[in-house]
Write an enzyme that holds these catalytic residues in place. Structure first.
Site, PDB file in Angstrom:
ATOM      1  N   THR A 268     -27.928 -46.573 -66.286  1.00  0.00           N
ATOM      2  CA  THR A 268     -28.098 -44.995 -66.209  1.00  0.00           C
ATOM      3  C   THR A 268     -27.534 -44.303 -65.221  1.00  0.00           C
ATOM      4  O   THR A 268     -27.556 -42.916 -65.259  1.00  0.00           O
ATOM      5  CB  THR A 268     -29.696 -45.014 -65.941  1.00  0.00           C
ATOM      6  OG1 THR A 268     -29.871 -45.490 -64.667  1.00  0.00           O
ATOM      7  CG2 THR A 268     -30.577 -45.393 -66.957  1.00  0.00           C
TER       8      THR A 268
ATOM      9  N   ARG B  82     -37.601 -47.314 -62.774  1.00  0.00           N
ATOM     10  CA  ARG B  82     -37.915 -45.921 -62.929  1.00  0.00           C
ATOM     11  C   ARG B  82     -37.512 -45.474 -64.574  1.00  0.00           C
ATOM     12  O   ARG B  82     -37.750 -44.555 -65.076  1.00  0.00           O
ATOM     13  CB  ARG B  82     -37.094 -44.828 -62.017  1.00  0.00           C
ATOM     14  CG  ARG B  82     -37.535 -45.120 -60.555  1.00  0.00           C
ATOM     15  CD  ARG B  82     -36.851 -44.053 -59.749  1.00  0.00           C
ATOM     16  NE  ARG B  82     -35.516 -44.686 -59.529  1.00  0.00           N
ATOM     17  CZ  ARG B  82     -34.921 -45.579 -58.446  1.00  0.00           C
ATOM     18  NH1 ARG B  82     -36.026 -45.948 -57.718  1.00  0.00           N
ATOM     19  NH2 ARG B  82     -33.821 -45.991 -58.149  1.00  0.00           N
TER      20      ARG B  82
ATOM     21  N   ARG C 175     -16.693 -57.006 -51.610  1.00  0.00           N
ATOM     22  CA  ARG C 175     -15.112 -56.768 -51.570  1.00  0.00           C
ATOM     23  C   ARG C 175     -14.371 -57.675 -50.589  1.00  0.00           C
ATOM     24  O   ARG C 175     -13.352 -58.309 -50.844  1.00  0.00           O
ATOM     25  CB  ARG C 175     -14.723 -55.386 -51.384  1.00  0.00           C
ATOM     26  CG  ARG C 175     -15.204 -54.628 -52.572  1.00  0.00           C
ATOM     27  CD  ARG C 175     -14.708 -53.114 -52.380  1.00  0.00           C
ATOM     28  NE  ARG C 175     -15.721 -52.367 -53.325  1.00  0.00           N
ATOM     29  CZ  ARG C 175     -15.882 -51.090 -53.201  1.00  0.00           C
ATOM     30  NH1 ARG C 175     -15.772 -50.415 -51.873  1.00  0.00           N
ATOM     31  NH2 ARG C 175     -16.386 -50.374 -54.149  1.00  0.00           N
TER      32      ARG C 175
ATOM     33  N   CYS D 212     -12.673 -46.704 -55.290  1.00  0.00           N
ATOM     34  CA  CYS D 212     -11.985 -45.861 -56.201  1.00  0.00           C
ATOM     35  C   CYS D 212     -10.715 -45.202 -55.469  1.00  0.00           C
ATOM     36  O   CYS D 212      -9.611 -45.331 -56.100  1.00  0.00           O
ATOM     37  CB  CYS D 212     -12.827 -44.679 -56.607  1.00  0.00           C
ATOM     38  SG  CYS D 212     -13.905 -44.205 -55.139  1.00  0.00           S
TER      39      CYS D 212
ATOM     40  N   GLN E 121     -11.692 -35.940 -52.089  1.00  0.00           N
ATOM     41  CA  GLN E 121     -12.479 -36.790 -53.062  1.00  0.00           C
ATOM     42  C   GLN E 121     -13.656 -35.830 -53.684  1.00  0.00           C
ATOM     43  O   GLN E 121     -14.299 -35.249 -53.179  1.00  0.00           O
ATOM     44  CB  GLN E 121     -13.135 -37.996 -52.427  1.00  0.00           C
ATOM     45  CG  GLN E 121     -11.981 -39.078 -51.658  1.00  0.00           C
ATOM     46  CD  GLN E 121     -12.493 -40.189 -51.357  1.00  0.00           C
ATOM     47  OE1 GLN E 121     -11.949 -40.853 -50.332  1.00  0.00           O
ATOM     48  NE2 GLN E 121     -13.510 -40.884 -51.808  1.00  0.00           N
TER      49      GLN E 121
ATOM     50  N   SER F 179     -18.492 -36.758 -57.873  1.00  0.00           N
ATOM     51  CA  SER F 179     -19.019 -37.910 -58.627  1.00  0.00           C
ATOM     52  C   SER F 179     -19.052 -39.098 -58.139  1.00  0.00           C
ATOM     53  O   SER F 179     -19.750 -40.180 -58.394  1.00  0.00           O
ATOM     54  CB  SER F 179     -18.367 -37.656 -59.969  1.00  0.00           C
ATOM     55  OG  SER F 179     -16.812 -37.833 -59.842  1.00  0.00           O
ATOM     56  N   GLY F 180     -18.169 -39.361 -57.010  1.00  0.00           N
ATOM     57  CA  GLY F 180     -18.136 -40.760 -56.409  1.00  0.00           C
ATOM     58  C   GLY F 180     -19.418 -41.190 -55.558  1.00  0.00           C
ATOM     59  O   GLY F 180     -19.756 -42.271 -55.538  1.00  0.00           O
TER      60      GLY F 180
ATOM     61  N   ARG G 287     -14.332 -35.164 -48.520  1.00  0.00           N
ATOM     62  CA  ARG G 287     -15.076 -34.758 -49.788  1.00  0.00           C
ATOM     63  C   ARG G 287     -14.921 -33.314 -49.986  1.00  0.00           C
ATOM     64  O   ARG G 287     -14.777 -32.490 -48.921  1.00  0.00           O
ATOM     65  CB  ARG G 287     -16.548 -34.829 -49.446  1.00  0.00           C
ATOM     66  CG  ARG G 287     -17.260 -34.662 -50.549  1.00  0.00           C
ATOM     67  CD  ARG G 287     -17.273 -35.864 -51.785  1.00  0.00           C
ATOM     68  NE  ARG G 287     -18.107 -36.921 -51.129  1.00  0.00           N
ATOM     69  CZ  ARG G 287     -18.009 -38.313 -51.793  1.00  0.00           C
ATOM     70  NH1 ARG G 287     -17.162 -38.451 -52.763  1.00  0.00           N
ATOM     71  NH2 ARG G 287     -18.397 -39.057 -50.895  1.00  0.00           N
TER      72      ARG G 287
ATOM     73  N   HIS H  26     -10.335 -38.038 -57.691  1.00  0.00           N
ATOM     74  CA  HIS H  26      -9.799 -38.106 -56.534  1.00  0.00           C
ATOM     75  C   HIS H  26      -8.335 -37.558 -56.637  1.00  0.00           C
ATOM     76  O   HIS H  26      -7.535 -38.081 -57.295  1.00  0.00           O
ATOM     77  CB  HIS H  26     -10.138 -39.194 -55.907  1.00  0.00           C
ATOM     78  CG  HIS H  26     -11.429 -39.657 -55.553  1.00  0.00           C
ATOM     79  ND1 HIS H  26     -12.670 -38.888 -55.885  1.00  0.00           N
ATOM     80  CD2 HIS H  26     -11.884 -40.868 -55.214  1.00  0.00           C
ATOM     81  CE1 HIS H  26     -13.797 -39.459 -55.603  1.00  0.00           C
ATOM     82  NE2 HIS H  26     -13.343 -41.013 -55.429  1.00  0.00           N
TER      83      HIS H  26
END
Ligand code: NAP
Ligand code: 12T
Length: 340
Positions: A14, A42, A102, A133, A160, A163-164, A239, A246
């Site tokens: 979601t 939720r 990672r 990203c 950036q 939405s990240g 940001r 980005h």
């Protein structure tokens, strides 16, 4: 003989990334026999569309992965840390979008254009990590340059998109912008400061060395993906009030001499890259042009005249597509066709 088909799960279905993962699986005609959509309690009862069918979202639990072959995770680092091992125990391969796994030496960190061979190491822990990203879109164009001219040092500054950070941050930029244009006081909930009409030199949390975690991801992930601990990287991540894509100012110093034209020619034939570099025609990569696409756009390619072997460039990609969902689905495609 038919195509090999697999059962797929999307954890975090979601969210901003999960939604694009579903779109990418659909667009590339992924060989999915079934798709299971998982999120928090939720979201139970919500329905999402996949290939014309409505699919009910289920709660992510330890037992969600029986009979699942591949799970794409984008539900936060804590969720990945807890649930990826349960998925792996049930024989599922996890492709994880969070930063949780990672830098684990047993977990391959993969950008298909750069180090597809690392996917073979999925057998170590049953987990493959998708890089950050900002790292992904930087290493795609730098890989062929590094192979041919040997990169000694990278200096990168990022611009950036919100939405990240996820859906809440997209809403926050929208709401703050609307409030300010209506002479109302904007509310800050997601970032420590207002993001509308502002730039914040702060992404993810500050570390003891004064850098942010996002900046250190760019340093450490780049070295791991290039399998080269000698490459020097320094980053400033910022940001900006942009919704999608980005942008990055990337400066490199190479060991071999390279000209801007050689870089342009090399990148013109690099898969996943689109050169947009015609200053006379005001053509350079733009966030609004990269949004919704899978290519990494590169332009403003020019000599760094302050050193002997240096190049500057401007690199832009959709952070939710190539920066997250597209890269994960490309890994999944290679996994099915070459390793499962
Ligand atoms: P988002 O829009 O906030 O969505 C978060 C998703 O995670 C939602 O589906 C949410 O479900 C689910 N979730 C949260 N807590 C959960 C829990 N305890 N159990 C199960 N599901 C849970 O965020 P996003 O932008 O999609 O980002 C999600 C993840 O992707 C983060 O881990 C982030 O680090 C990673 N990411 C990676 C990159 C990259 O650089 N490759 C870029 C962006 C994001 P509900 O709707 O039910 O709350
Ligand atoms: N904080 O997956 O806020 O490491 O843009 C990606 C994006 C973490 C990550 C962001 C973040 C990641 C952001």
């Amino acid at each position: 003989m038919g195509r090999k088909m697999v059962n797929v799960a999307v954890a975090g279905a979601t969210g901003a990334v999960g939604n694009q993962m579903i779109a990418c699986l659909e667009e590339c005609d992924f060989p999915a026999q079934s798709i299971k959509l998982l999120a928090s309690s939720r979201s139970v009862g919500k329905k999402l569309r996949f290939k014309g069918n409505e699919i009910a979202v289920e709660e992510l639990t330890e037992n969600s992965f029986k009979e699942i072959d591949i799970a794409l995770f984008s539900a936060g680092g804590g969720t990945s840390k807890t649930f990826a091992p349960f998925a792996a125990k049930d024989g599922c391969v996890v492709i994880d979008n969070s930063s949780a796994w990672r830098m684990d030496p047993d977990v391959p960190l993969v950008v298909p254009e750069v180090n597809p061979h690392a996917i073979a190491q999925h057998t170590n822990k049953g987990i493959i990590a998708n890089p950050n990203c900002s790292t992904i879109q930087m290493v795609v164009p730098l890989c062929p340059i590094h192979k041919q001219y040997s990169i000694k040092r990278i200096v990168v500054s990022t611009y950036q998109a919100v939405s990240g950070t996820g859906k809440k941050a997209i809403d926050e930029l929208f709401d703050q912008t609307r409030a300010l244009l209506n002479f109302q006081d904007p509310e800050n909930n997601v970032y420590p400061h207002r993001i509308a009409f502002n730039c914040l030199p702060h992404i993810d949390v500050f570390q003891d060395n004064g850098y942010t975690k996002e900046e250190m991801k760019m340093v450490n992930e780049t070295r791991k993906i290039f399998e080269d601990e000698t490459i020097a990287v320094t980053a400033t991540t910022v940001r900006v009030p942009v919704f999608y894509s980005h942008s990055e100012s990337v400066n490199i110093e190479t060991r071999q001499h390279v000209t801007a034209q050689q870089v342009r020619d090399l990148l013109a034939k690099t898969p996943g890259v689109k050169v947009v570099d015609d200053p006379a025609g005001n053509a350079y990569p733009l966030a609004i042009d990269a949004a919704g696409k899978d290519e990494t756009l590169v332009g403003r390619i020019r000599q760094d005249e302050s050193i002997d072997n240096g190049i500057n460039m401007w690199v832009v990609a959709d952070n939710i597509r190539k920066g997250a969902a597209t890269n994960a689905v490309q890994i999944a495609q290679l996994l099915v066709s070459k390793y499962l």
